[in-house]
Scaffold this motif. Structure first.
Motif, PDB file in Angstrom:
ATOM      1  N   ARG A  66    -119.672  20.794 -43.081  1.00 37.99           N
ATOM      2  CA  ARG A  66    -121.092  20.406 -43.080  1.00 37.99           C
ATOM      3  C   ARG A  66    -121.309  19.155 -43.924  1.00 37.99           C
ATOM      4  N   HIS A  67    -120.508  18.953 -44.962  1.00 40.88           N
ATOM      5  CA  HIS A  67    -120.630  17.736 -45.759  1.00 40.88           C
ATOM      6  C   HIS A  67    -120.171  16.518 -44.977  1.00 40.88           C
ATOM      7  N   VAL A  68    -119.119  16.666 -44.194  1.00 38.12           N
ATOM      8  CA  VAL A  68    -118.612  15.540 -43.407  1.00 38.12           C
ATOM      9  C   VAL A  68    -119.535  15.244 -42.226  1.00 38.12           C
ATOM     10  N   ALA A  69    -119.973  16.296 -41.550  1.00 42.67           N
ATOM     11  CA  ALA A  69    -120.784  16.119 -40.347  1.00 42.67           C
ATOM     12  C   ALA A  69    -122.194  15.636 -40.658  1.00 42.67           C
ATOM     13  N   ILE A 182    -110.558  16.910 -41.803  1.00 44.40           N
ATOM     14  CA  ILE A 182    -111.769  17.219 -41.030  1.00 44.40           C
ATOM     15  C   ILE A 182    -112.476  15.929 -40.622  1.00 44.40           C
ATOM     16  N   GLU A 183    -112.564  14.985 -41.536  1.00 47.33           N
ATOM     17  CA  GLU A 183    -113.185  13.693 -41.209  1.00 47.33           C
ATOM     18  C   GLU A 183    -112.431  12.985 -40.091  1.00 47.33           C
ATOM     19  N   GLN A 184    -111.112  12.995 -40.175  1.00 47.68           N
ATOM     20  CA  GLN A 184    -110.305  12.363 -39.134  1.00 47.68           C
ATOM     21  C   GLN A 184    -110.528  13.056 -37.794  1.00 47.68           C
ATOM     22  N   ASP A 190    -115.664  12.379 -31.954  1.00 47.24           N
ATOM     23  CA  ASP A 190    -116.890  11.617 -31.718  1.00 47.24           C
ATOM     24  C   ASP A 190    -116.730  10.219 -32.327  1.00 47.24           C
ATOM     25  N   PRO A 191    -115.965   9.347 -31.674  1.00 54.21           N
ATOM     26  CA  PRO A 191    -115.666   8.023 -32.235  1.00 54.21           C
ATOM     27  C   PRO A 191    -116.905   7.191 -32.539  1.00 54.21           C
ATOM     28  N   THR A 196    -120.037   7.031 -39.964  1.00 53.84           N
ATOM     29  CA  THR A 196    -120.885   7.959 -40.721  1.00 53.84           C
ATOM     30  C   THR A 196    -120.065   9.118 -41.263  1.00 53.84           C
ATOM     31  N   PHE A 197    -119.164   9.655 -40.442  1.00 54.27           N
ATOM     32  CA  PHE A 197    -118.297  10.734 -40.912  1.00 54.27           C
ATOM     33  C   PHE A 197    -117.475  10.277 -42.121  1.00 54.27           C
ATOM     34  N   LYS A 198    -116.982   9.040 -42.056  1.00 56.19           N
ATOM     35  CA  LYS A 198    -116.165   8.511 -43.153  1.00 56.19           C
ATOM     36  C   LYS A 198    -117.013   8.361 -44.416  1.00 56.19           C
ATOM     37  N   ALA A 199    -118.212   7.853 -44.273  1.00 54.66           N
ATOM     38  CA  ALA A 199    -119.088   7.682 -45.442  1.00 54.66           C
ATOM     39  C   ALA A 199    -119.457   9.031 -46.050  1.00 54.66           C
ATOM     40  N   ASN A 200    -119.767  10.011 -45.197  1.00 54.22           N
ATOM     41  CA  ASN A 200    -120.086  11.352 -45.692  1.00 54.22           C
ATOM     42  C   ASN A 200    -118.901  11.969 -46.420  1.00 54.22           C
ATOM     43  N   ALA A 201    -117.718  11.837 -45.821  1.00 53.16           N
ATOM     44  CA  ALA A 201    -116.507  12.401 -46.429  1.00 53.16           C
ATOM     45  C   ALA A 201    -116.220  11.747 -47.777  1.00 53.16           C
TER      46      ALA A 201
END
Length: 336
Positions: A66-69, A182-184, A190-191, A196-201
């Motif tokens: 949930r933190h990454v997404a 998980i981020e990867q 969802d490329p 955003t996933f990278k920034a959240n992670a």
């Protein structure tokens, strides 16, 4: 009993898949072998304003995901609050949720005994599988053989987690690597939202790095390095910070230790003047408290974070806050 449960899961899964058919709303190419997403059952998801639907296997996977997404997904945890995940099996409703999802995030390393049944049957190509512990150095686990009435090993007894220790999330340093996996995986699924996933992670990893440093600083020079736990969940934490875990029982928290093992733990505790025996929240503390009473010690909680109770959730507890409580408990016990 476990074999009958597995047969029921397979039967339920087959019925759900027949009902669901082969249709899917997602299309796209498969990931490369060796990536965090399983190459055999993954595809890129065309979101176009529609949130990813993600299922997670149990609490740490839910918390990390949930933190990454962030706001880009609906994340649902399969194992309910207060339930012990080691022997949990998916119901037909759970299997339907998995079948309908875009992504399934699971720990791996043998934690989810049901995962092979689900993944081998999810042949439609739309379910992205993210194994959070992929590529990590997985330890062999402590498994005590159960004995029959004759004193010999009981035939057909299951070895919890096939002898592997899946509890990698209890080392903050390894939790960071699980978040990265998980981020990867989400970025491959969802490329379009990878940045955003990278920034959240990265934001969450910064919090985990602070937690890791707190463990390093607080456990640097304790009076003692060994601690007694109710079940063998803290091997990775112990390895990371130079400690020694002495488990009463094996990898499964509801495993009953033999009389010989109990006597061995009592003897160890007396010889090493152990003053605290750790138990956990989701299972009975009777064994730990029995040993504590036998040696005149106290008992305290060391939470393996396999799930939070309703009370903990109501208090807005989370992975980091509970790990800080674990650190305080360990620091106190190791310096008595």
């Amino acid at each position: 009993m476990k074999r009958r449960k597995q047969l029921l899961v397979i039967l339920s899964l087959s019925l759900v898949l027949v009902a669901a058919g082969c249709g899917s709303k997602q299309t796209g190419g498969q990931s490369q072998a060796g990536d965090a997403v399983s190459a055999s059952n993954s595809s890129a998801v065309s979101t176009a304003g529609v949130k990813l639907k993600i299922e997670t296997s149990f609490y740490p996977m839910y918390e990390f995901t949930r933190h990454v997404a962030g706001d880009l997904a609906e994340v649902h945890n399969l194992v309910p609050a207060g339930a012990e995940p080691h022997d949990w099996e998916p119901t037909p409703k759970d299997i339907a949720e998995i079948t309908d999802a875009d992504v399934l995030v699971y720990n791996g390393a043998g934690m989810e005994g049901w995962i092979d049944q689900v993944t081998s049957s999810a042949t439609g190509g739309h379910l992205n599988l993210i194994e959070a512990s992929k590529g990590l150095d997985i330890m062999d686990g402590f498994v005590e053989e159960e004995e029959g009435e004759s004193g010999e090993e009981e035939a057909g007894q299951d070895q919890d987690h096939s002898g592997l220790d899946p509890h990698v999330w209890l080392s903050p340093a390894l939790a960071i690597k699980e978040v990265q996996n998980i981020e990867q995986g989400l970025s491959q699924a969802d490329p379009a939202d990878a940045d955003t996933f990278k920034a959240n992670a990265d934001a969450y990893i910064a919090e985990l790095q602070t937690l890791d440093q707190q463990f390093k600083d607080s456990l640097k020079d304790p009076k003692r390095t060994d601690f007694i736990t109710q079940h063998a969940a803290f091997g990775y934490l112990a390895r990371e910070y130079g400690l020694t875990q002495v488990p009463i029982a094996g990898l499964s928290p509801d495993q009953e230790p033999s009389a010989a093992k109990m006597a061995e733990i009592v003897q160890f505790a007396k010889e090493h003047q152990v003053k605290t025996i750790f138990f956990e929240t989701l299972v009975s503390s009777n064994v730990a408290e029995t040993i504590a009473k036998e040696i005149g010690a106290k008992s305290d909680v060391l939470n393996p974070l396999e799930g939070l109770t309703d009370e903990e959730l109501a208090q807005n507890q989370n992975y980091i806050s509970v790990m800080k409580q674990n650190l305080t408990a360990l620091q106190k016990a190791l310096n008595e």
